[in-house]
Design an enzyme around this catalytic site. Structure first.
Site, PDB file in Angstrom:
ATOM      1  CG  ASN A   1      -1.656   1.293   1.428  1.00 28.11           C
ATOM      2  OD1 ASN A   1      -1.723   2.106   0.502  1.00 28.11           O
ATOM      3  ND2 ASN A   1      -2.225   1.490   2.598  1.00 28.11           N
TER       4      ASN A   1
ATOM      5  CG  HIS B   1      -5.566   2.002   5.283  1.00 30.20           C
ATOM      6  ND1 HIS B   1      -5.082   2.961   6.142  1.00 30.20           N
ATOM      7  CD2 HIS B   1      -4.571   1.097   5.125  1.00 30.20           C
ATOM      8  CE1 HIS B   1      -3.844   2.637   6.490  1.00 30.20           C
ATOM      9  NE2 HIS B   1      -3.517   1.502   5.886  1.00 30.20           N
TER      10      HIS B   1
ATOM     11  CD  GLU C   1      -3.107  -2.459   7.286  1.00 31.18           C
ATOM     12  OE1 GLU C   1      -2.004  -2.712   6.791  1.00 31.18           O
ATOM     13  OE2 GLU C   1      -3.739  -1.422   7.041  1.00 31.18           O
TER      14      GLU C   1
ATOM     15  N   GLY D   1       2.932   2.321  10.609  1.00 32.20           N
ATOM     16  CA  GLY D   1       3.880   3.426  10.440  1.00 32.20           C
ATOM     17  C   GLY D   1       4.610   3.807  11.708  1.00 32.20           C
TER      18      GLY D   1
ATOM     19  CB  SER E   1       5.826  -1.632  11.767  1.00 31.52           C
ATOM     20  OG  SER E   1       5.305  -0.351  12.052  1.00 31.52           O
TER      21      SER E   1
ATOM     22  N   GLY F   1       3.113  -1.155   4.117  1.00 33.23           N
ATOM     23  CA  GLY F   1       3.064   0.274   3.803  1.00 33.23           C
ATOM     24  C   GLY F   1       4.430   0.802   3.395  1.00 33.23           C
ATOM     25  N   GLY F   2       5.122   1.424   4.339  1.00 38.31           N
ATOM     26  CA  GLY F   2       6.379   2.138   4.065  1.00 38.31           C
ATOM     27  C   GLY F   2       7.374   1.360   3.223  1.00 38.31           C
TER      28      GLY F   2
HETATM   29  P1  13P Z   1       3.424   0.375   7.467  1.00 37.45           P
HETATM   30  O1  13P Z   1       3.918  -0.913   6.864  1.00 37.45           O
HETATM   31  O2  13P Z   1       4.152   1.586   6.982  1.00 37.45           O
HETATM   32  O3  13P Z   1       3.354   0.298   8.966  1.00 37.45           O
HETATM   33  O4  13P Z   1       1.913   0.594   6.960  1.00 37.45           O
HETATM   34  C1  13P Z   1       1.018  -0.459   7.026  1.00 37.45           C
HETATM   35  C2  13P Z   1      -0.192  -0.080   6.283  1.00 37.45           C
HETATM   36  O5  13P Z   1      -0.863   0.893   6.597  1.00 37.45           O
HETATM   37  C3  13P Z   1      -0.560  -0.898   5.115  1.00 37.45           C
HETATM   38  O6  13P Z   1      -1.854  -0.635   4.703  1.00 37.45           O
END
Ligand code: 13P
Length: 257
Positions: A9, A94, A166, A172, A212, A233-234
């Site tokens: 994402n 989300h 999540e 994040g 994360s 995410g990141g």
């Molecule tokens: P991170 O992997 O940056 O923590 O984000 C997870 C996320 O929000 C995926 O949808």
């Protein structure tokens, strides 16, 4: 569908030009991997994905979709529009959309129903906040989110649903849930699906964890019971790190035989 699934994402980060560069580096690294791979990009990058990912094993999707079918909804993008450009996946619900744009379960339910009409898989994001976990409400939150977001759906329609657990506090923050916390949440999600539908549906539904996840910690999650993979995410912004994570998780080399 292969059992292992990893989806990125990228949130509101990549321009279409950056997406093209990202895909050029990323796709060859995951070409022969034993894992279903997908990437959810901003709307403006979907056309690039359609071109660049044609005849590859990488799926692409949007990060949101309208709850309405068509009409005077300025700024919205419908399931029909996404389907028309070959988009087979979207995130729905989300936590950033729930928190920052006040999206609630009944809207998410409408989005899923729109997606079903156009054969788009919804990646339904659910999870508790830190406060809810501290207060022992994790299961109540998951139960309510599943109940309300899946309301009115038939069992056969679950083929087009992926559930992403999540926990909001892990997104994040660099603070992942522990393997035990993930395992408990995933089992609970499957119990709920069995309660709402059948044991077969509970066994078959794809459940991911997000929060994360990085190449460094992915191996800690390989053996979590009944978990199919990750929503990332990141790390999904970095082609090298994201493909490394997928290679670690899939346990397979990406090299051609
Ligand atoms: P991170 O992997 O940056 O923590 O984000 C997870 C996320 O929000 C995926 O949808």
């Amino acid at each position: 569908m292969l059992n292992k699934v990893v989806i990125g994402n990228q949130k509101m980060n990549m321009t279409a030009t950056q997406t093209r560069k990202f895909l050029n580096a990323f796709v060859p690294e995951v070409e022969h991997i034993n894992c279903r791979v997908g990437i959810c990009v901003p709307y403006t990058s979907l056309a690039i994905c359609k071109r660049a990912l044609k005849d590859t094993n990488v799926m692409f999707g949007a990060q949101n979709v309208s709850e309405f079918e068509r009409g005077a909804y300025t700024g919205e993008v419908s399931s029909e529009m996404l389907a028309d450009i070959g988009c087979k996946l979207t995130l729905v619900g989300h936590s950033e959309r729930r928190k920052l744009f006040s999206e609630h379960n009944s809207q998410i339910n409408n989005k899923i129903k729109q997606n079903l009409r156009y054969n788009i898989t919804s990646i339904l994001c659910i999870g508790e906040s830190k406060r809810e976990r501290t207060q022992g409400l994790t299961q109540n939150v998951i139960c309510k989110q599943l109940d309300e977001c899946l309301s009115g759906l038939y069992e056969n329609e679950l083929e087009n649903i992926i559930v992403a657990y999540e926990p909001v506090w892990a997104i994040g923050t660099g603070q992942t849930a522990t393997s035990k916390q993930i395992e408990e949440a995933v089992s609970f999600i499957r119990e709920e699906i069995a309660r709402l539908y059948t044991d077969k549906a509970s066994k078959n539904i794809i459940v991911l964890y997000g929060g994360s996840v990085k190449p460094d910690n992915a191996k800690n999650f390989i053996n979590i019971k009944n978990l199919n993979g990750f929503l990332v995410g990141g790390v999904s912004l970095d082609a090298k790190a994201f493909s490394e994570l997928i290679q670690i998780y899939s346990g397979k080399s990406n090299k051609k035989k």
